[in-house]
Scaffold this motif. Structure first.
Motif, short mmCIF file in Angstrom:
data_model
loop_
_atom_site.label_atom_id
_atom_site.label_comp_id
_atom_site.label_asym_id
_atom_site.label_seq_id
_atom_site.Cartn_x
_atom_site.Cartn_y
_atom_site.Cartn_z
N VAL A 13 0.88 -1.17 -0.04
CA VAL A 13 -0.03 -0.06 -0.31
C VAL A 13 1.10 1.24 -0.01
N TRP A 14 0.59 2.26 -0.80
CA TRP A 14 1.31 3.44 -0.79
C TRP A 14 1.03 4.14 0.64
N MET A 15 2.05 4.69 0.93
CA MET A 15 1.98 5.36 2.28
C MET A 15 0.92 6.35 2.37
N GLU A 16 0.85 7.16 1.08
CA GLU A 16 -0.31 8.13 1.06
C GLU A 16 -1.67 7.73 1.41
N SER B 292 -2.97 10.47 11.54
CA SER B 292 -2.69 9.24 11.91
C SER B 292 -1.93 8.66 10.62
N GLN B 293 -0.53 8.06 10.52
CA GLN B 293 -0.08 7.53 9.40
C GLN B 293 0.53 6.20 9.71
N VAL B 294 0.11 5.23 8.91
CA VAL B 294 0.92 4.00 8.88
C VAL B 294 2.19 4.36 8.36
N CYS B 295 3.17 4.12 9.24
CA CYS B 295 4.76 4.62 8.87
C CYS B 295 5.48 3.31 8.58
N TYR B 296 5.23 2.17 8.98
CA TYR B 296 6.11 1.16 8.74
C TYR B 296 5.28 -0.24 9.16
N THR B 297 5.77 -1.27 8.47
CA THR B 297 5.11 -2.41 8.86
C THR B 297 5.84 -3.56 8.71
N GLU B 298 5.95 -4.58 9.35
CA GLU B 298 6.67 -6.00 9.45
C GLU B 298 5.94 -7.07 9.73
N ASN C 161 -7.18 3.51 12.60
CA ASN C 161 -6.12 3.55 11.11
C ASN C 161 -5.59 2.10 10.74
N ALA C 162 -5.11 1.64 12.14
CA ALA C 162 -4.42 0.10 12.08
C ALA C 162 -5.30 -0.80 11.75
N GLY D 206 -2.23 5.14 3.77
CA GLY D 206 -2.28 4.73 5.00
C GLY D 206 -2.56 5.60 6.04
N LYS D 207 -3.57 6.80 5.79
CA LYS D 207 -3.62 7.82 6.47
C LYS D 207 -5.24 7.80 7.09
N LEU D 208 -5.40 8.38 8.31
CA LEU D 208 -6.63 8.72 8.92
C LEU D 208 -6.61 9.85 9.72
#
Length: 431
Positions: free
Chosen positions: A290-293, A363-369, A330-331, A295-297
């Motif tokens: 998913v583009w970071m753009e 809020s921004q999803v900024c990293y996933t693992e 958001n998550a 992943g916002k709320l």
């Protein structure tokens, strides 16, 4: 080691040690012996109002805050003027009786029949302030001249993912380190289930002392550890301070990424190049990404007087609750399921939020693992007359899903820095 003591609704000098009786039904902690009342969590903020002379009435409260200016003469001119305190002087225990008070449970209940963690954050924030006032308590003064506020939530580590909505909760904590004007308070949350308390989370807050007008720093009592365990806690506080300074110095807002981090960013870039055009501008989203753009709320809060703290600013716990709930939403949206909180890391309170402010939360999803989702929540106040934005807080939350989540992919340099910052916070959490 010292034993926890219960806080009565009298002066701190009257605090005495209380002991739990044996025997209780499931979810409900043992009752206190006759004449030994527990401090109810709802009474913490009442006690704080007593300490500083605040009022629950809005108009009276404004007058009380104006009168606090006269307390400036009571401030110590140096830390050496203040008596040395022990860790046991600030040790408090507070109870949240979810198992025995169904009417209270409504306030903490989610629609999934679990506990609202944002409410727990509010309680932790209030308790950290009260612990700090217990450390600085002067029996000769009717009101404390200090304005003690939350500067930083250093760390909150979850010991278990679920908090039961019908079992009593116990908060304990005390001061573990002090500087000249700052205080570190460690707190632990446990829940009563199957005849015993089991740990829920560990939290470390950093508080700062200010003058009665909350304009300049004020000295706090020095702390003397007693025994090897307390000495270890104090040294850990020193290490935490050093770590915070190092992290601030290495911030991506101040210095360039490391060589290893630059390789990561370049690898992300190469992985999104369109092989058909081989153009710097042509980007293709990789599979399961998913583009970071996207992943916002965002959210907006109007800051009403009801949410004020004892110093006529918006309560820090309220800000944490709203940021957490937005980050969780958001998550949840990003991962497509209900995530569980793993840790809260490095919440920085940069500026107070005034009553009447328009609070913008992003809020921004900024990293996933793997199954983990790192969310950053940025809060700022917006003045509709001047059109100015001012950052007040930055929050970092680590969530875990029950399934693998899509990879978050930055496109711009700014997004890449958010990605690396999120990775840094995630790595600190899982260490």
């Amino acid at each position: 080691m010292f034993t926890p003591r219960m806080l009565l609704l009298r002066s701190p000098a009257s605090l005495t040690t209380r002991h739990l009786c044996i025997g209780a039904r499931k979810g409900k902690a043992p009752d206190m012996a006759e004449g030994n009342p527990l401090l109810h969590v709802s009474n913490v903020r009442n006690r704080l109002r007593e300490i500083v002379g605040a009022s629950t009435n809005w108009s009276d409260h404004q007058q009380a805050m104006a009168e606090r200016v006269s307390l400036s003469s009571m401030l110590a001119k140096s830390q050496s003027e203040l008596p040395v305190k022990r860790m046991k002087d600030s040790l408090l225990e507070v109870h949240l009786p979810l198992g025995s008070e169904p009417q209270l449970r409504e306030k903490y209940l989610t629609f999934h029949n679990s506990v609202r963690f944002g409410r727990i954050l509010e309680d932790l924030d209030s308790l950290a302030v009260l612990i700090s006032y217990s450390h600085t308590y002067n029996p000769a003064l009717k009101r404390s001249p200090l304005s003690i506020v939350t500067a930083l939530v250093d760390k909150i580590d979850m010991r278990q993912q679920g908090i039961y909505p019908d079992c009593d909760i116990k908060f304990t904590g005390h001061v573990t380190w002090v500087g000249n004007t700052s205080i570190e308070a460690k707190m632990h949350v446990a829940q009563y289930r199957d005849g015993a308390y089991s740990p829920v989370l560990d939290a470390t807050f950093v508080m700062v002392a200010r003058d009665p007008e909350n304009k300049r720093a004020a000295f706090v009592n020095p702390l003397k550890p007693e025994g090897p365990e307390e000495e270890e806690l104090f040294q850990q506080g020193e290490a935490n301070k050093t770590r915070r300074v190092e992290l601030s110095t290495a911030s991506l807002l101040k210095v360039a990424p490391t060589a290893e981090e630059r390789k990561i960013v370049h690898g992300l870039f190469l992985n999104t190049l369109d092989t058909k055009t081989v153009s710097f501008r042509s980007r293709v989203l990789p599979p399961s990404s998913v583009w970071m753009e996207d992943g916002k709320l965002k959210g907006l809060e109007i800051c009403h007087p009801q949410e004020r703290n004892i110093f006529n600013r918006i309560f820090g716990g309220f800000l944490m609750r709203k940021a957490y709930e937005l980050g969780w939403a958001n998550a949840s949206s990003f991962g497509g399921c209900r995530p569980s909180l793993v840790a809260v890391d490095d919440i920085l309170f940069q500026k107070p939020v005034e009553i009447g402010s328009l609070l913008l939360l992003s809020s921004q999803v900024c990293y996933t693992e793997g199954k983990h989702i790192q969310v950053r929540v940025h809060s700022e106040v917006f003045d509709p007359l001047t059109r100015q934005h001012n950052t007040t807080n930055v929050f970092h939350f680590t969530f875990v899903s029950d399934r693998d989540v899509p990879s978050i992919i930055p496109q711009t340099y700014g997004e890449s820095m958010l990605y690396l910052d999120g990775k840094r916070h995630f790595n600190q959490t899982v260490e």
